[in-house]
Design a protein around this motif. Structure first.
Motif, PDB file in Angstrom:
ATOM      1  N   LEU A  14       0.849  -1.186   0.000  1.00  8.29           N
ATOM      2  CA  LEU A  14       0.000   0.000   0.000  1.00  8.29           C
ATOM      3  C   LEU A  14       0.887   1.239   0.000  1.00  8.29           C
ATOM      4  O   LEU A  14       1.926   1.268   0.659  1.00  8.29           O
ATOM      5  CB  LEU A  14      -0.895   0.012   1.237  1.00  8.29           C
ATOM      6  N   ASP A  28      -2.725   7.350   7.449  1.00  8.83           N
ATOM      7  CA  ASP A  28      -2.634   6.084   8.185  1.00  8.83           C
ATOM      8  C   ASP A  28      -4.006   5.417   8.278  1.00  8.83           C
ATOM      9  O   ASP A  28      -4.132   4.206   8.090  1.00  8.83           O
ATOM     10  CB  ASP A  28      -2.059   6.306   9.587  1.00  8.83           C
ATOM     11  N   LEU A  31      -4.844   4.038   4.893  1.00  3.99           N
ATOM     12  CA  LEU A  31      -4.097   2.810   4.612  1.00  3.99           C
ATOM     13  C   LEU A  31      -4.667   1.626   5.385  1.00  3.99           C
ATOM     14  O   LEU A  31      -4.705   0.508   4.878  1.00  3.99           O
ATOM     15  CB  LEU A  31      -2.616   3.001   4.942  1.00  3.99           C
ATOM     16  N   VAL A  45      -1.626  -7.889   2.354  1.00  4.00           N
ATOM     17  CA  VAL A  45      -0.796  -6.689   2.484  1.00  4.00           C
ATOM     18  C   VAL A  45       0.495  -7.072   3.195  1.00  4.00           C
ATOM     19  O   VAL A  45       0.474  -7.554   4.319  1.00  4.00           O
ATOM     20  CB  VAL A  45      -1.530  -5.580   3.261  1.00  4.00           C
ATOM     21  N   ARG A  48       3.659  -1.259   3.728  1.00  3.71           N
ATOM     22  CA  ARG A  48       3.120   0.076   3.467  1.00  3.71           C
ATOM     23  C   ARG A  48       4.299   1.001   3.212  1.00  3.71           C
ATOM     24  O   ARG A  48       5.312   0.905   3.892  1.00  3.71           O
ATOM     25  CB  ARG A  48       2.353   0.610   4.676  1.00  3.71           C
ATOM     26  N   THR A  50       4.984   5.147   2.847  1.00  9.34           N
ATOM     27  CA  THR A  50       4.474   6.511   2.890  1.00  9.34           C
ATOM     28  C   THR A  50       5.640   7.466   2.704  1.00  9.34           C
ATOM     29  O   THR A  50       6.788   7.126   2.989  1.00  9.34           O
ATOM     30  CB  THR A  50       3.766   6.822   4.232  1.00  9.34           C
TER      31      THR A  50
END
Length: 122
Positions: A14, A28, A31, A45, A48, A50
């Motif tokens: 993600l 957050d 996500l 998943v 992540r 960012t």
């Protein structure tokens, strides 16, 4: 559409970008919701990514350094899918990753995937 791998779930990462208008807590939360949607669609998943920015980077959405990090993870971990929290930068990311052998979805595309799966089940 998300495809079930031999392990039962397709791995994905993600990606979100907190900005001045889109605070880190909101990203957050987005996500976390995206992870639940991905699970519903049959994806697993595995990470992540960012990148805090004043605004999304016009060419790559997440910036050159994070693009390199994302590309390396996709290769190293054989991850076939990236899901973005945004809809506005997908075309730029697809162009960027044309040689990456990965699929890209946005939140909207993921929701449409879930509807397609639901229609097939019925």
């Amino acid at each position: 559409m998300i495809e079930l791998a031999q392990t039962g779930k397709e791995k994905c990462i993600l990606v979100g970008v907190p900005t001045r208008l889109n605070l880190k807590a909101e990203v957050d939360e987005s996500l976390t919701e995206l992870a639940l949607l991905a699970d519903t669609a049959g994806a697993e998943v595995v990470g992540r990514i960012t990148q805090d920015r004043d605004h999304p980077e016009p060419a790559t959405y997440i910036g050159k350094g994070k693009v390199e990090e994302l590309h390396q993870r996709l290769k190293d971990e054989a991850i076939p899918l990236v899901i973005l929290t945004t809809t506005s930068r997908l075309h730029r990311c697809e162009i960027l990753s044309a040689s990456w052998n990965a699929k890209w979805l946005t939140r909207s595309g993921l929701i449409l995937d879930i509807f397609c799966i639901a229609c097939k089940v019925q």
